[in-house]
Write an enzyme that holds these catalytic residues in place. Structure first.
Site, short mmCIF file in Angstrom:
data_model
loop_
_atom_site.label_atom_id
_atom_site.label_comp_id
_atom_site.label_asym_id
_atom_site.label_seq_id
_atom_site.Cartn_x
_atom_site.Cartn_y
_atom_site.Cartn_z
N TRP A 321 0.83 -1.20 0.00
CA TRP A 321 0.00 0.00 0.00
C TRP A 321 0.88 1.26 0.00
CZ3 TRP A 321 -0.43 4.10 3.45
CH2 TRP A 321 -1.52 4.93 3.27
N HIS A 322 2.03 1.15 0.67
CA HIS A 322 2.90 2.32 0.76
C HIS A 322 3.59 2.64 -0.55
CE1 HIS A 322 2.37 1.85 5.10
NE2 HIS A 322 2.71 3.12 5.18
N GLY A 323 3.74 1.66 -1.41
CA GLY A 323 4.40 1.96 -2.68
C GLY A 323 4.56 0.72 -3.52
N PHE A 458 2.26 8.21 -1.29
CA PHE A 458 1.65 6.89 -1.11
C PHE A 458 0.19 7.01 -1.44
CE2 PHE A 458 4.99 6.81 2.41
CZ PHE A 458 5.96 6.44 1.51
#
Lengths: 458, 369
Positions: A321-323, A458
């Site tokens: 989800w962060h990247g 993000f």
């Protein structure tokens, strides 16, 4: 538009507050006012993505209405709605990553895809999906389009959270902004916002050049032991100060408008275990993943196998989800593994002195951030090798005073949220201090291009 | 203690009022300070003269010089042109010179300041362009400014729309210095003609240190680069169109001078960069010929550029050398001839009709003798 820009501080925020309170007695009107301001706020970055945002809102709302008209029987509609929203996220955020990996597996040259990521898409898509999931699982009600749109668009948290659930915020739209305590909310919200501004501008942004240069240089040459630790610690504090500052500003603005948003950080770096860390770090994401991924996958109550699988999947997704990058996935899986070790350790009631428990947790978190921040595993490896001291304990520690102040703010004393919500009393000194801090920030941010928030990517 | 706290306590409404009032007062005070002190000399003067330089960022101070009307001639360039002393140039070319060369200035920034000067000078007399690699950069049109920032907002004719751009701590700081200067507490940072000796004092010169900074001189490339005519034609030098526009700015005289950096900073002989540089010089020469402008090339291997003693580092010559360069430039422009000793070459032949090269002023100068 960035919270710490003069355009926001001198024009957008005062105008929004003035018109919001002028329309306070007209429920529908004030909600449209806030929708309009939120769209301007979003379009300031890139108006091309406003239709996408509005499209996701409209399609999701229509699907919800159709589902409710079916007497909550046509669950396939929700599946389609969730899939559609996640597909948008998948396309914009992960298409290039997926295509690159597929081509790599096929032994072909990676395609050069450049897809501009609509800002905030990870956050608002999660919020829309949570509403649809709640329709299916928790009997969430139908909301008028205006309210559903405002739930998604509410500008203080549109770009980077806190991730709010529909039932937390939509009922607040009924509350009269001028209800009792309006000045207290304005004062507390304004003061919290100002503290966030100061943390962002004077700490997080000042750590940024050191972090950038350390990780950029590490791609070329191995940093010294001290330089690697300096860069790693600088990023550890920068990330916290940047994101917690954003969250405080978001919560503060919402409070000035009369809304209460959930707390997002609670001194995470004082945690003495990894489980505690995740109860204190990005709290609204943690609970989101807990409620919509971890528990539906079985959580810890369906046997060891399900627990391990649920933890690995949840934390792997958390990383992703962060990247769109394997370093993010590795970071998530690393934390998943750490959480499992933590759980087994606790289950056996093994004891560790609190100072050692803190040091172990903090070290684990710092090492994780090195992987998280590195553009690739090679840089992460170089950084961690230097930090291990295997090449000697050389070098000079960069910006020691700045890192020390950042560490003190991150680790010591009450959180900004506690300072404002629990300890702030109305007095002239605090009021003048708040005003002066705001004025100083205003002149500080006028000197150049304001630095974006890390979590915006993000 | 309790009673004291109680006395100090106010209502939340009062708290909001104090925050708002304090902010308004603080903002107004800061704005008034900027308005009155006029830190960059770009606002209409209220109390203080706008002809004082207190900032270290030349990009913010030189527009005031360009607009002042005090000068009719300028030097533009980078730090390699900053040591050309206005008084020395006046002896050669006549007129009243300001040195508007800026550290690390991109070609676009030089073009903008020279254009501003020309627009605000009734009879612009001499334009001396100190050419550096920035004029030959293929990305000059996409990378127009440096990270030092460039105040495009100062370049229109409405001073009041500058004000929102001045709401920052730097303006407040310069305003404070400006007021201290007006009160006689600190001197002007540099004279209002823009000239500044930015290198250390001559007494501190250390040849060994200079040699360390100059570094090795590149030897000829073992594999000489051979550019095809077609390849050379495709090379982009986007800044040269600005240079040509500048020369059309109504100047009585223009002189283009390619600045003498140490050979250590010049391209490796026979390399691709050397070929690009030669092509750039050829194109500048072509436009100089079209405009009848002298183009004097000091950026060659010569006694001047090979002697380490002439330099502080590979880019910056010493102050006495600057005086010599001005004299040499005067000779080059007066004769349109290469230096017999090889210090400079004149890359454009004298125009057949002396209309552009002629000095139109009655002010006495070495060239008009």
């Amino acid at each position: 538009m960035l919270f710490q820009s003069q355009a926001f501080l001198l024009a957008f925020l005062p105008a929004t507050l003035a018109i919001w309170y002028a329309a306070a007695s007209y429920g529908g009107v004030r909600e449209w006012v806030l929708i309009a301001f939120s769209l301007v706020f979003y379009a300031w970055w890139d108006p091309r993505f406003v239709p996408l945002l509005l499209g996701q809102i409209l399609v999701s709302w229509v699907i919800a209405v159709l589902y409710l008209r079916s007497g909550r029987t046509a669950k396939w509609l929700l599946v389609v709605g969730i899939a559609a929203n996640l597909s948008v996220l998948l396309f914009f955020k992960y298409a290039a990553f997926l295509a690159g990996n597929v081509m790599l597996l096929a032994g072909l040259k990676s395609p050069t895809m450049s897809i501009v990521l609509p800002i905030g898409i990870s956050f608002y898509t999660f919020e829309i999906v949570s509403y649809m999931a709640d329709l299916a699982w928790h009997g969430a009600p139908r909301y008028p389009l205006r309210r559903f749109a405002l739930f998604v668009l509410l500008f203080p948290r549109l770009i980077a959270g806190p991730i709010v659930r529909h039932h937390e915020i939509i009922p607040q739209f009924d509350l009269d902004p001028l209800r009792e305590g309006v000045f207290q909310r304005l004062a507390l919200g304004g003061t919290l916002f100002t503290i966030g501004l100061v943390k962002k501008v004077f700490l997080a942004d000042r750590l940024a050049p050191l972090v950038d240069s350390t990780f950029t240089d590490a791609a070329q040459t191995a940093p010294t032991f001290a330089a690697a630790w300096g860069g790693a610690l600088a990023f550890t504090f920068q990330l916290f100060l940047d994101f917690s500052a954003y969250s405080e500003m978001a919560i503060g603005i919402a409070l000035m408008l009369g809304f209460t948003l959930p707390q997002n950080f609670n001194a995470p770096y004082i945690s003495q275990s990894l489980r505690e860390f995740w109860r204190r770090w990005h709290m609204t994401l943690s609970r989101y993943l807990r409620d919509y991924v971890y528990i539906p996958l079985g959580g810890s109550r369906e046997g060891l196998g399900r627990y391990v699988a649920a933890t690995i999947v949840t934390m792997g997704l958390c990383g992703l989800w962060h990247g769109a990058g394997w370093t993010f996935v590795a970071w998530g899986l690393m934390h998943g593994a750490g959480l499992m070790v933590n759980r087994f350790w606790s289950a056996r009631e093994l004891w560790l002195p609190s100072s050692l428990a803190w040091a172990t947790t903090f070290l684990f978190v710092v090492v994780g951030w090195v992987v998280f921040r590195s553009p690739g595993f090679d840089v992460a490896g170089t950084m961690l090798h230097s930090m291990s001291g295997l090449d000697g304990l050389h070098g000079s520690f960069p910006r020691p005073k700045l890192i020390l102040v950042a560490a003190a703010v991150s680790l010591l004393g009450p959180t900004s949220y506690e300072v404002v919500m629990q300890y702030l009393t109305p007095n002239r000194a605090a009021a003048v201090l708040t005003a002066t801090a705001m004025t100083v920030v205003l002149f500080e941010v006028g000197a150049g291009q304001p630095q974006s928030f890390i979590y915006f990517q993000f | 203690m309790g009673a004291r706290n109680k006395r100090r306590s106010i209502s939340w409404r009062h708290y909001c009022g104090v925050v708002g009032a304090a902010m308004v007062v603080e903002l107004l005070l800061a704005c008034a300070l900027i308005l009155v002190a006029n830190p960059y000399g770009n606002l209409p003067p209220l109390l203080f003269s706008s002809h004082v330089i207190m900032d270290t960022n030349q990009r913010f101070q030189y527009p005031a010089i360009a607009r002042s009307g005090r000068y009719d001639s300028i030097v533009i360039g980078t730090s390699t042109s900053r040591l050309l002393r206005p008084a020395a140039l006046e002896r050669i070319f006549g007129g009243r010179f300001a040195n508007l060369a800026m550290n690390s200035a991109r070609a676009w920034e030089q073009y903008r300041i020279a254009t501003l000067f020309a627009e605000h000078t009734v009879h612009p007399r001499t334009l001396l362009v100190g050419i550096d690699v920035v004029w030959c950069d293929e990305n000059a049109d996409t990378q127009r400014i440096t990270e030092r920032g460039f105040p495009e907002w100062m370049f229109d004719e409405d001073p009041w729309n500058d004000f929102p751009h001045m709401l920052n701590k730097r303006s407040v700081e310069i305003a404070g210095r400006r007021i201290a200067n007006a009160l006689g507490l600190n001197p002007d940072r540099i004279p209002f003609d823009g000239y500044e000796v930015f290198v250390p004092d001559e007494s501190q010169y250390d040849l060994a240190k200079a040699r360390e900074l100059i570094g090795p001189v590149p030897t000829a490339s073992p594999k000489p680069y051979a550019a095809t005519p077609e390849g050379r034609r495709k090379w982009r030098f986007p800044a040269l169109k600005w240079l040509e526009t500048l020369l059309d700015g109504g100047w009585q005289r223009a002189v283009i001078m390619i600045m003498p950096v140490h050979v250590a900073a010049q391209p490796q002989p026979h390399s691709k960069s050397a070929a690009r540089e030669a092509e750039c010089k050829a194109r500048i020469a072509a436009l100089a010929i079209r405009r009848g402008v002298p183009l004097v090339d000091f950026r060659i291997k010569s006694d001047l550029t090979t002697r380490d003693e002439n330099y502080w580092d590979k880019l910056h010559y010493r102050v006495p050398v600057a005086e010599r360069i001005v004299r040499d430039l005067g000779r080059a422009v007066a004769t349109w001839q290469d230096d017999p000793a090889g210090t400079w070459r004149v890359l454009s032949p004298p125009p057949t009709l002396p209309s552009i090269g002629a000095v139109g002023s009655t002010q006495r100068s070495d060239l008009s003798r």
